[in-house]
Design a protein around this motif. Structure first.
Motif, PDB file in Angstrom:
ATOM      1  N   ASP A 169       0.584  -0.852   0.039  1.00 33.76           N
ATOM      2  CA  ASP A 169       0.011   0.368   0.240  1.00 33.76           C
ATOM      3  C   ASP A 169       1.377   1.654   0.222  1.00 33.76           C
ATOM      4  O   ASP A 169       2.247   1.160   0.449  1.00 33.76           O
ATOM      5  CB  ASP A 169      -0.777   0.259   0.970  1.00 33.76           C
ATOM      6  N   HIS A 170       0.499   2.779  -0.905  1.00 31.63           N
ATOM      7  CA  HIS A 170       0.998   3.426  -0.987  1.00 31.63           C
ATOM      8  C   HIS A 170       2.394   3.669  -1.503  1.00 31.63           C
ATOM      9  O   HIS A 170       3.048   4.780  -1.602  1.00 31.63           O
ATOM     10  CB  HIS A 170       1.611   3.799   0.825  1.00 31.63           C
ATOM     11  N   ALA A 171       3.035   1.630  -2.152  1.00 28.00           N
ATOM     12  CA  ALA A 171       4.561   2.273  -2.268  1.00 28.00           C
ATOM     13  C   ALA A 171       4.372   3.852  -3.933  1.00 28.00           C
ATOM     14  O   ALA A 171       3.182   3.533  -5.079  1.00 28.00           O
ATOM     15  CB  ALA A 171       4.417   1.155  -3.258  1.00 28.00           C
ATOM     16  N   TYR A 172       5.502   3.645  -4.251  1.00 28.60           N
ATOM     17  CA  TYR A 172       5.730   4.618  -5.561  1.00 28.60           C
ATOM     18  C   TYR A 172       7.070   3.848  -6.498  1.00 28.60           C
ATOM     19  O   TYR A 172       8.062   3.487  -5.684  1.00 28.60           O
ATOM     20  CB  TYR A 172       5.923   5.952  -5.418  1.00 28.60           C
ATOM     21  N   HIS A 173       6.603   3.043  -7.230  1.00 28.19           N
ATOM     22  CA  HIS A 173       8.181   2.679  -7.980  1.00 28.19           C
ATOM     23  C   HIS A 173       7.799   3.282  -9.088  1.00 28.19           C
ATOM     24  O   HIS A 173       9.565   2.774 -10.187  1.00 28.19           O
ATOM     25  CB  HIS A 173       7.640   1.446  -8.208  1.00 28.19           C
ATOM     26  N   GLY A 174       7.509   3.979  -9.750  1.00 22.93           N
ATOM     27  CA  GLY A 174       7.443   5.232 -10.584  1.00 22.93           C
ATOM     28  C   GLY A 174       6.357   4.468 -12.158  1.00 22.93           C
ATOM     29  O   GLY A 174       5.208   4.232 -11.388  1.00 22.93           O
ATOM     30  N   ARG A 175       6.946   5.208 -13.003  1.00 24.41           N
ATOM     31  CA  ARG A 175       5.837   5.150 -14.105  1.00 24.41           C
ATOM     32  C   ARG A 175       5.392   4.605 -16.201  1.00 24.41           C
ATOM     33  O   ARG A 175       5.073   4.299 -16.294  1.00 24.41           O
ATOM     34  CB  ARG A 175       5.838   6.857 -14.816  1.00 24.41           C
ATOM     35  N   LEU A 178       5.282  -2.283 -16.361  1.00 22.50           N
ATOM     36  CA  LEU A 178       5.486  -3.273 -14.661  1.00 22.50           C
ATOM     37  C   LEU A 178       5.323  -1.886 -13.518  1.00 22.50           C
ATOM     38  O   LEU A 178       4.707  -2.343 -12.802  1.00 22.50           O
ATOM     39  CB  LEU A 178       6.849  -3.311 -14.686  1.00 22.50           C
ATOM     40  N   THR A 179       5.987  -0.671 -13.465  1.00 25.07           N
ATOM     41  CA  THR A 179       5.912  -0.224 -12.463  1.00 25.07           C
ATOM     42  C   THR A 179       4.983   0.490 -11.718  1.00 25.07           C
ATOM     43  O   THR A 179       5.224   0.493 -10.351  1.00 25.07           O
ATOM     44  CB  THR A 179       7.916   1.045 -12.113  1.00 25.07           C
ATOM     45  N   MET A 180       4.315   0.896 -13.062  1.00 29.33           N
ATOM     46  CA  MET A 180       2.682   1.823 -12.904  1.00 29.33           C
ATOM     47  C   MET A 180       2.068   0.895 -11.833  1.00 29.33           C
ATOM     48  O   MET A 180       0.991   0.928 -10.915  1.00 29.33           O
ATOM     49  CB  MET A 180       2.084   2.483 -14.078  1.00 29.33           C
ATOM     50  N   ALA A 181       2.232  -0.352 -12.456  1.00 28.93           N
ATOM     51  CA  ALA A 181       1.183  -1.978 -12.013  1.00 28.93           C
ATOM     52  C   ALA A 181       1.920  -1.702  -9.913  1.00 28.93           C
ATOM     53  O   ALA A 181       1.132  -2.170  -9.045  1.00 28.93           O
ATOM     54  CB  ALA A 181       1.735  -3.113 -12.465  1.00 28.93           C
ATOM     55  N   LEU A 182       3.197  -1.748 -10.047  1.00 26.47           N
ATOM     56  CA  LEU A 182       3.857  -1.411  -8.505  1.00 26.47           C
ATOM     57  C   LEU A 182       3.065  -0.702  -7.827  1.00 26.47           C
ATOM     58  O   LEU A 182       2.752  -0.551  -6.699  1.00 26.47           O
ATOM     59  CB  LEU A 182       4.794  -1.803  -8.746  1.00 26.47           C
ATOM     60  N   THR A 183       3.389   0.768  -8.631  1.00 26.11           N
ATOM     61  CA  THR A 183       2.852   1.810  -7.694  1.00 26.11           C
ATOM     62  C   THR A 183       1.010   1.942  -7.484  1.00 26.11           C
ATOM     63  O   THR A 183       0.186   1.249  -8.505  1.00 26.11           O
ATOM     64  CB  THR A 183       3.209   2.805  -8.939  1.00 26.11           C
TER      65      THR A 183
END
Ligand code: PLP
Length: 458
Positions: A169-175, A178-183
Motif C-alpha cells: 500500500d502507498h508504494a511508488y516505484h515509477g511510471r 511494470l512500475t505503474m502496476a507496482l505503484t
C-alpha cells in the motif's frame, strides 16, 4: 513578502549566473511568483510541451547550488526539493561539475554493451562495497529509478523462476508499465494508462501513525495476505521502499522490514529494497535499510547516485544478479560514461565530505522545529522521517482525516514566498522536506519560518 537586497546592482540577466555552492545563499524575491520571464516560458511550455508534464512551482530555473535555486527573473528560492531527492550533494556540486567536464571532453558515449569503460566498473565496485552486507555482489547500471526497479524484478523472476511480485500500500516505484502496476496511487500516476502488468499483488504496509500496529503485528498481516492470497511458492520478489517516498514518507514501525526480510529468506523469495529515494546518505545512513539492520537481496538505487545526472543501478547477491543469461540485461544508455563520472564524484562526496553526519544534523534541526510547531498546531498530525527526508502529515484535528486542501495552501504560500516545497502522500496531505545535504542552518531556519507563516496564514 518581497525581500529587497540593496547590495544587488542592476536588473537580473539570466544565463550569466554560475550555480554551485558559490551562489549567494539567501532567499530573495524581486518579482511576484511567477515573474515575467517565467510567465513567458510557461506560455511557451503550454503550446510546446504535452500538458501531462506538469510543473508544481511555476518558475524556470537559471542557476542552483548549495541550498538555493535562482529563477530566470532573479528570484532566489530555498531548495527544499532537490529535484525530488536527487541533488543531495548540492546542485552543480564542484566535484561533479569537474568530473563531467573532464569526461565529456574524452568521450560522451560508447554503449557499455558495445565497448566497455572503466568508470562503469568503478561505479559497480563502489556500489558493491557500499550497499548493506559483505557477501559477493554484482551491479548492473541503468538510467532511471523505474528502469532499475523493472530490472530488479526481471532478475528476481529469472533467479526464482516464479511469477508473482508483492508490492505494498502507498508504494511508488515509477511510471513505466511494470512500475505503474507496482505503484499504488491511481491519480495522477495510473489513471487511464492501463492495462497494467500482471502478477503484481498488494500487501498492507506498516503505517504507525494510522494503523497503530507494532512492526511485528503489521508484518504478520502482510505475510498472512501473501500466503493466503498469492502463496509463497509463487512469489519471486517482495519489493518495498524502506521509507516510502511519494506515498507519504511513511517510516514502517520497527521490526516490520526485518520480519518481512526474514520471511522472504525462509521462503526463497527475493527481498528487493527500492532505495531510489532513500539512498545515498539522504536518511542519515548511506542506505535506509541500515537503520533496520536489514540486508536486502537486491537494492535499486537512482536519484542521489550521480548529483543530478541520470543513472540508476541494481546491486545484489552475485548468484541472483548473475541469473539472467548473457545479453539479458542492458540498454543503450545504461551506465552512460558522463553519468558514471558524475556518480564517482558524488559518491566520493557522500563518503568523505561528512554528508551522512550532516543528514543527521538536518534531522535534529528540522524535527525540533517541526515538533515545536506541532505542539502549537494540532493540524500537524505527525512529524516523521529520517535524516534529510522529513515530513509533516496535515489533518483535521477533530477527525484525523487527511487535509489535502491545507497541504496545497501551505505549499502554494511557501512557493509564493521563496521556498521550493513538495507535497506527497496517497491522500495528498503530506509536506515533505528534501533539502540538499549541503544546505546551511540559516537557510533551513528561514525556510521553516516560511512554512510556519504559511500554516498560520492558511
Ligand atoms: C522509491 C522510488 N522508486 C522509483 C522511483 C522512480 O524513479 P524515476 O522517476 O527515476 O523513474 C521513484 C521516483 O520518485 C521513487 O521515489
Amino acid at each position: 513578502m518581497t525581500i529587497v537586497d540593496s547590495s544587488d546592482a542592476g536588473p537580473y540577466v539570466p544565463g550569466q549566473t554560475t550555480g554551485g555552492p558559490g551562489l549567494p545563499q539567501r532567499r530573495r524575491l524581486v518579482t511576484e511568483i511567477p515573474g515575467p520571464r517565467s510567465r513567458e516560458l510557461l506560455a511557451r511550455k503550454s503550446s510546446a510541451v504535452a500538458r501531462g508534464v506538469g510543473i508544481s512551482l511555476p518558475v524556470f530555473t537559471d542557476a542552483a547550488g548549495g541550498g538555493v535555486l535562482v529563477d530566470v527573473d532573479g528570484n532566489s528560492f530555498i531548495d527544499f526539493g532537490t529535484g525530488i531527492a536527487v541533488t543531495g550533494v548540492g546542485n552543480a556540486a564542484p566535484g561533479v561539475v569537474t568530473a563531467v567536464q573532464q569526461q565529456v571532453e574524452r568521450y560522451t558515449h560508447t554503449c557499455f554493451m558495445i565497448t566497455g569503460y572503466d568508470s562503469y566498473v568503478d561505479v559497480a565496485e563502489a556500489l558493491n562495497r557500499l550497499t548493506p552486507g559483505d557477501h559477493d555482489k554484482r551491479t548492473a547500471l541503468f538510467n532511471t529509478g523505474a528502469e532499475a526497479v523493472e530490472n530488479a524484478v526481471k532478475i528476481a523472476r529469472s533467479y526464482t523462476g516464479r511469477p508473482a511480485v508483492i508490492a505494498f500500500d502507498h508504494a511508488y516505484h515509477g511510471r513505466t508499465n511494470l512500475t505503474m502496476a507496482l505503484t499504488a496511487k491511481a491519480m495522477p500516476y495510473k489513471s487511464g494508462f492501463g492495462p497494467f502488468a500482471p502478477e503484481i499483488y498488494r500487501a498492507p504496509l506498516s503505517y504507525p501513525y494510522r494503523d497503530g500496529l507494532s512492526g511485528d503485528e503489521a508484518a504478520r498481516e502482510a505475510i498472512a495476505m501473501i500466503e493466503k492470497q498469492v502463496g509463497a511458492a509463487s512469489v519471486a520478489a517482495v519489493i518495498i521502499e524502506p521509507i516510502q517516498g511519494e506515498g507519504g514518507f511513511i517510516v514502517p514501525a520497527p521490526g516490520f522490514l526485518s520480519a518481512l526480510s526474514a520471511w522472504a529468506t525462509e521462503n526463497g523469495v527475493v527481498f528487493i529494497a527500492d532505495e531510489v529515494q532513500t539512498g545515498f546518505a539522504r536518511t542519515g545512513a548511506m542506505f535506509a535499510s541500515e537503520h533496520e539492520g536489514i540486508v536486502p537481496d537486491l537494492i535499486a538505487t537512482a536519484k542521489g547516485i550521480a548529483g543530478g545526472l541520470p543513472l540508476s543501478a541494481v546491486t545484489g547477491r552475485a548468484e541472483i544478479m548473475d541469473a539472467p543469461h548473457v545479453g539479458g540485461l542492458g540498454g543503450t544508455y545504461g551506465g552512460n560514461p558522463v553519468a558514471c563520472a558524475a556518480a564517482l564524484a558524488a559518491i566520493e562526496a557522500y563518503e568523505h565530505d561528512g554528508l551522512i553526519e550532516r543528514a543527521g544534523e538536518i534531522e535534529t534541526l528540522m524535527k525540533a522545529r517541526l515538533t515545536d510547531l506541532q505542539s502549537r498546531d494540532p493540524r500537524i498530525g505527525d512529524v516523521r522521517g529520517r535524516g534529510a527526508m522529513i515530513a509533516i502529515e496535515l489533518v483535521d484535528p477533530l477527525t484525523g482525516e487527511p487535509d489535502a486542501a491545507l497541504t496545497a495552501a501551505v505549499a502554494k504560500h511557501s512557493h509564493d514566498n521563496g521556498v521550493v516545497l513538495l507535497t506527497c502522500g496517497t491522500f495528498g496531505n503530506v509536506i515533505r522536506f528534501l533539502p540538499p545535504l549541503s544546505i546551511n542552518d540559516a537557510l533551513l531556519h528561514d525556510g521553516l519560518d516560511v512554512v510556519a507563516h504559511a500554516l498560520e496564514a492558511a
